[in-house]
Design an enzyme around this catalytic site. Structure first.
Site, PDB file in Angstrom:
ATOM      1  N   LYS A  19     -10.497   5.249  -8.104  1.00  0.00           N
ATOM      2  CA  LYS A  19     -10.114   6.164  -7.025  1.00  0.00           C
ATOM      3  C   LYS A  19     -11.282   6.337  -6.067  1.00  0.00           C
ATOM      4  O   LYS A  19     -12.448   6.069  -6.384  1.00  0.00           O
ATOM      5  CB  LYS A  19      -9.691   7.522  -7.576  1.00  0.00           C
ATOM      6  CG  LYS A  19     -10.765   8.258  -8.405  1.00  0.00           C
ATOM      7  CD  LYS A  19     -11.792   9.024  -7.590  1.00  0.00           C
ATOM      8  CE  LYS A  19     -12.787   9.756  -8.476  1.00  0.00           C
ATOM      9  NZ  LYS A  19     -13.926  10.323  -7.719  1.00  0.00           N
ATOM     10  N   ASP A 144     -11.162  14.751 -13.744  1.00  0.00           N
ATOM     11  CA  ASP A 144     -10.428  13.730 -12.992  1.00  0.00           C
ATOM     12  C   ASP A 144      -9.266  13.129 -13.771  1.00  0.00           C
ATOM     13  O   ASP A 144      -8.404  12.463 -13.191  1.00  0.00           O
ATOM     14  CB  ASP A 144     -11.364  12.584 -12.571  1.00  0.00           C
ATOM     15  CG  ASP A 144     -12.287  12.965 -11.430  1.00  0.00           C
ATOM     16  OD1 ASP A 144     -12.058  14.017 -10.797  1.00  0.00           O
ATOM     17  OD2 ASP A 144     -13.246  12.211 -11.180  1.00  0.00           O
TER      18      ASP A 144
END
Length: 308
Positions: A19, A144
């Site tokens: 990401k 995350d």
């Protein structure tokens, strides 16, 4: 749950995507010691590959193509053990990790692997967990990890565990992404520990980017803000040098992903992105040419899984 569902040798394979953070507003320190965040994250087509194979004993083992990551602290293995402890089952598995995403790079590779382990082993072990249970387990592993249960484009709040998926509306002007990983690793804890009050913000950058994306507009570059960037660039000369190299090579803008040290820029056309990627590669940088991706839970490929 019955063992006849879980024949040794049954396996599944999944790609686990990295990401980038389009924004990262640090709102302040929470009473639990974490920082309150508002961030927009997007998965990109840079991935690890994880394979899971049922074992005929109670052992859960992880083998990685980078041997130094084949330890009990690996997040994918920790996810498997957390899942076993929560559900009380004792089935075994071999986890094989082909590592491509750089470690300690601000790209969420370990968190993505952990989310994949939760999803894959839930299916492979034939467990019945709700989405809420999976989210709680993910949040216990790292801030995350919940994002990677969704992937794509999302707003993440709290300490990162509150995830709101956003429309699949990545701007065409940013179709191609060039990621540059300086030849250092950065500790997320040390980066957050070095924050001062001047690094905090009110979340307006994140809200502005969310509004633009929802309306199909290109976000203002001024709102691609990362509250960790100032400190990382000032403390790590290699990051400052890499940022300068990207700009000198023709990048229109450069931003830090997460706590770094990876930097990224975006371009509309493949030819331009390839030229930038090649210039930086010729300078000896670890650089990746990629693009936004919207993976699905159904991207898990189950091999020879028997019917219930």
């Amino acid at each position: 749950m019955q063992w006849q569902w879980l024949q040794p040798g049954i396996s599944c394979t999944v790609r686990t995507y990295a990401k980038i953070n389009l924004t990262l507003d640090v709102l302040g320190r929470r009473s639990d010691g974490y920082h309150a965040l508002a961030t927009v994250m997007q998965t990109v087509d840079l991935y690890d590959t994880l394979s899971f194979t049922l074992r005929d004993d109670e052992q859960v083992r992880l083998v990685c193509t980078q041997p130094e990551l084949s330890t009990e602290t690996n997040l994918a293995l920790r996810a498997a053990m957390v899942l076993r402890e929560y559900t009380g089952q004792r089935y075994g598995a071999l986890i094989e990790l082909q590592k491509r995403i750089p470690s300690a790079a601000g790209l969420g590779g370990g968190s993505s692997d952990a989310a994949a382990a939760l999803l894959a082993l839930t299916r492979l072990w034939r467990l019945s967990l709700t989405s809420e249970e999976l989210l709680r387990l993910a949040a216990s592993l790292g801030s995350d990890v919940p994002f990677f249960l969704y992937g794509g484009l999302a707003l993440c709040e709290g300490r990162g565990e509150l995830v709101t998926p956003l429309p699949s509306c990545w701007p065409a002007e940013w179709r191609w992404l060039v990621l540059l990983k300086p030849a250092i690793s950065v500790s997320t804890a040390s980066v957050f520990g070095a924050l001062t009050a001047r690094d905090y913000s009110d979340g307006s950058h994140t809200w502005a980017v969310c509004a633009a994306l929802r309306e199909g507009r290109l976000p203002d570059l001024a709102h691609l803000y990362n509250g960790l960037e100032r400190g990382v660039v000032e403390r790590y000369a290699a990051v400052a040098a890499a940022r300068a190299a990207l700009l000198e090579a023709g990048a229109a803008f450069v931003r830090l992903s997460g706590s770094g040290p990876t930097l990224f820029t975006a371009l509309a056309h493949l030819e331009e992105a390839q030229r930038l990627w090649l210039r930086l590669q010729e300078q000896g940088y670890e650089v990746y040419l990629t693009q936004a991706i919207y993976p699905s839970v159904e991207s898990l490929t189950l091999l020879s899984l028997p019917a219930r």
